[in-house]
Design an enzyme around this catalytic site. Structure first.
Site, PDB file in Angstrom:
ATOM      1  N   ASP A 101      12.928  -2.132  27.934  1.00  0.00           N
ATOM      2  CA  ASP A 101      14.294  -2.397  28.222  1.00  0.00           C
ATOM      3  C   ASP A 101      14.685  -3.017  29.686  1.00  0.00           C
ATOM      4  OD1 ASP A 101      14.478  -0.650  25.935  1.00  0.00           O
ATOM      5  OD2 ASP A 101      14.540   1.027  27.033  1.00  0.00           O
ATOM      6  N   ASN A 119      22.823   4.626  13.356  1.00  0.00           N
ATOM      7  CA  ASN A 119      22.693   5.130  14.839  1.00  0.00           C
ATOM      8  C   ASN A 119      23.538   4.801  15.603  1.00  0.00           C
ATOM      9  OD1 ASN A 119      20.410   6.221  13.518  1.00  0.00           O
ATOM     10  ND2 ASN A 119      18.911   5.686  15.098  1.00  0.00           N
ATOM     11  N   GLU A 162      22.157  -2.080  19.552  1.00  0.00           N
ATOM     12  CA  GLU A 162      22.012  -1.539  20.691  1.00  0.00           C
ATOM     13  C   GLU A 162      21.821  -2.784  21.923  1.00  0.00           C
ATOM     14  OE1 GLU A 162      19.024   1.285  20.257  1.00  0.00           O
ATOM     15  OE2 GLU A 162      17.287  -0.049  20.581  1.00  0.00           O
ATOM     16  N   ARG A 180       5.525  -1.509  25.582  1.00  0.00           N
ATOM     17  CA  ARG A 180       6.488  -2.619  25.520  1.00  0.00           C
ATOM     18  C   ARG A 180       6.469  -3.207  26.808  1.00  0.00           C
ATOM     19  NH1 ARG A 180      11.665   0.566  23.284  1.00  0.00           N
ATOM     20  NH2 ARG A 180      10.869   2.050  24.458  1.00  0.00           N
TER      21      ARG A 180
END
Length: 324
Positions: A17, A160, A197, A295
């Site tokens: 992120d 979600n 998202e 990630r």
């Protein structure tokens, strides 16, 4: 210029992120989710590549109990009206339903010139029209207005999270209408989980572009695109167009899987827009993908189509990648 020759990916290992902000002081400021999800950290460098070697300074840690006590996710650092803000999501370890999905959105602030050295003050939760799982907030300024874009669950809509947009009264308070920009509904948005998202905003060529990420955080994770004319009413859903297909997705031929949750910045010479994102370089994930730490943060230049829309291409190979 070939983007694959511009950066040596990954830029920062084990940081998902990723958010990179280029400030007027000549530094790039970087924050991201840490694998332990227990703190907020910032690093800075005069180059994007240099962020990987820069010292990571912890500026805030999770609480022991109550709100902001676990799963600190997806921070972003912004400079607004002369102060620094970090937006992030956090869950409550004491929540009656102690699962992954009790997150709310929070803000901390400092007036320090250098945010790595400042005293950070908690400004509290960003309150939306209803209480539910909420995360991945970003802000942008346009026509002297400050806007907030975030992901939140609506229990009347399957999935979600959807994406929402609101104007802000100040950097921690919303005002006026809150509109839903997009919900997970297309085939590529609903694999594993129904998810929209990780919004990020890019202003260019008379347009406001908002990228977002969709589906589960494995090989199926990918990026979608919303766009609106810069002179339109951004709080009118009819101003926005949603791309039918993902604009950035896994590239097995380049060893890149699940690219997404991106941000945007500018190159050192200020001549190019740069896409910052995370991806994995393998597909064999053991257990919940959220608890796989690999990630990594990556970067590549953005090209532009003749019609003024961004062309993200494919995730480029990591340094030393050899296709097998």
């Amino acid at each position: 210029m070939n983007s694959s020759q511009t950066f040596k990916n990954p830029i920062v290992e084990q940081r998902a992120d990723p958010w990179v902000y280029k400030h007027t002081d000549g530094y790039y400021y970087f924050t991201a989710s840490v694998p332990t999800y227990d703190r907020l950290e910032i690093r800075r460098s005069t180059t994007i590549q240099g962020l990987g070697d820069a010292e990571a300074v912890t500026v805030w840690r999770k609480h022991d109990h109550g709100p902001m006590s676990q799963l600190i996710w997806a921070p972003e650092i912004h400079y607004i009206h002369g102060k620094w803000y970090i937006y992030f999501a956090a869950a409550d370890v004491d929540h009656p339903v102690n699962d992954t999905f009790n997150h709310r959105m929070y803000v901390i602030e400092t007036d320090a010139i250098n945010p790595l050295e400042g005293e950070w003050v908690e400004k509290g939760q960003v309150i939306t029209e209803w209480e539910s799982f909420a995360l991945d907030a970003t802000t942008f300024q346009h026509n002297d207005k400050l806007y907030y874009v975030w992901a939140q669950r609506d229990y009347d809509i399957p999935g979600n999270s959807n994406l929402y947009l609101s104007e802000m009264e100040n950097p921690w308070t919303l005002k006026g209408p809150q509109i839903m920009l997009t919900k997970p509904e297309l085939e590529w948005e609903v694999i594993g989980f129904l998810v929209n998202e990780g919004p990020a905003v890019l202003k260019k060529n008379g347009k406001i572009f908002i990228t977002y990420s969709a589906s589960a955080t494995d090989i199926n994770y990918c990026m979608g695109l919303l766009s609106a004319d810069e002179n339109s009413d951004l709080l009118d859903i009819n101003s926005w167009h949603k791309a039918d297909q993902p604009v950035f997705r896994s590239a097995p031929e380049n060893g890149q899987y699940g690219p997404g949750h991106n941000s945007f910045t500018r190159s050192e010479d200020d001549q190019h827009d740069v896409l910052i994102y995370h991806a994995r370089n393998y597909t064999e994930i053991v257990g919940d993908p959220l608890h796989d730490p690999n990630r990594h943060t990556r970067a590549q230049l953005i090209e532009w189509n003749e019609d003024g829309t961004p062309n993200f291409g494919k995730p480029v190979p990591d340094e030393g990648f050899v296709h097998s």
